[in-house]
Design an enzyme around this catalytic site. Structure first.
Site, PDB file in Angstrom:
ATOM      1  N   TYR A  18       0.840  -1.203   0.000  1.00  0.00           N
ATOM      2  CA  TYR A  18       0.000   0.000   0.000  1.00  0.00           C
ATOM      3  C   TYR A  18       0.876   1.254   0.000  1.00  0.00           C
ATOM      4  CZ  TYR A  18      -3.706   3.257   1.170  1.00  0.00           C
ATOM      5  OH  TYR A  18      -4.589   4.315   1.139  1.00  0.00           O
ATOM      6  N   HIS A  22       1.328   4.174  -3.092  1.00  0.00           N
ATOM      7  CA  HIS A  22       1.105   5.604  -2.878  1.00  0.00           C
ATOM      8  C   HIS A  22       2.384   6.426  -3.021  1.00  0.00           C
ATOM      9  CE1 HIS A  22      -2.833   4.274  -1.701  1.00  0.00           C
ATOM     10  NE2 HIS A  22      -3.211   5.517  -1.949  1.00  0.00           N
ATOM     11  N   TYR A  41      -4.608  17.114   0.094  1.00  0.00           N
ATOM     12  CA  TYR A  41      -5.027  15.737   0.379  1.00  0.00           C
ATOM     13  C   TYR A  41      -3.861  14.950   0.947  1.00  0.00           C
ATOM     14  CZ  TYR A  41      -7.203  11.156  -0.658  1.00  0.00           C
ATOM     15  OH  TYR A  41      -7.735   9.893  -0.577  1.00  0.00           O
ATOM     16  N   TRP A  76      -8.342   2.884 -10.507  1.00  0.00           N
ATOM     17  CA  TRP A  76      -7.598   2.982  -9.237  1.00  0.00           C
ATOM     18  C   TRP A  76      -8.371   2.286  -8.113  1.00  0.00           C
ATOM     19  CZ3 TRP A  76      -2.785   4.406  -7.834  1.00  0.00           C
ATOM     20  CH2 TRP A  76      -2.544   4.615  -6.488  1.00  0.00           C
TER      21      TRP A  76
END
Length: 106
Positions: A18, A22, A41, A76
């Site tokens: 993960y 990212h 964000y 995504w």
């Protein structure tokens, strides 16, 4: 500007992947988020898999709708769904339930 915070749970056995995903978010996904009104964000990940997301936007519901209308978001979300616990059949972005802000120091 609306501030939005949400929680999700990343599977412990997928934490490293993960993080890797990212570290290299697709440029077209970054562009879509910006164009849809997602600003400032951030995602924060705890070692037990607790994921805290934060963003600022003029209208969160509109920003979500704008992303849902993009093809890159569909790709995504499909790829990222396997990383999360307890989505109950929803895509990760559909499972994001904003927390209620109870205090803010500007």
């Amino acid at each position: 500007m609306q501030r939005v915070c949400f929680l999700l749970k990343v599977r412990k056995d997928r934490l490293e992947e993960y993080r890797e995903r990212h570290a290299a978010v697709w440029p077209e996904m970054l562009r879509a988020l910006t164009e849809a009104g997602w600003h400032n964000y951030s995602l924060f990940l705890r070692e037990d898999g607790l994921l805290v997301g934060y963003l600022e936007t003029e209208d969160f519901a509109a920003a979500q709708r704008a992303m849902a209308a993009t093809e890159v978001n569909a790709r995504w979300q499909a790829e990222m769904a396997e990383f999360f616990e307890a989505l109950d059949g929803a895509a990760p972005d559909e499972a994001m339930k904003p927390l209620t802000e109870v205090f803010h120091l500007p």
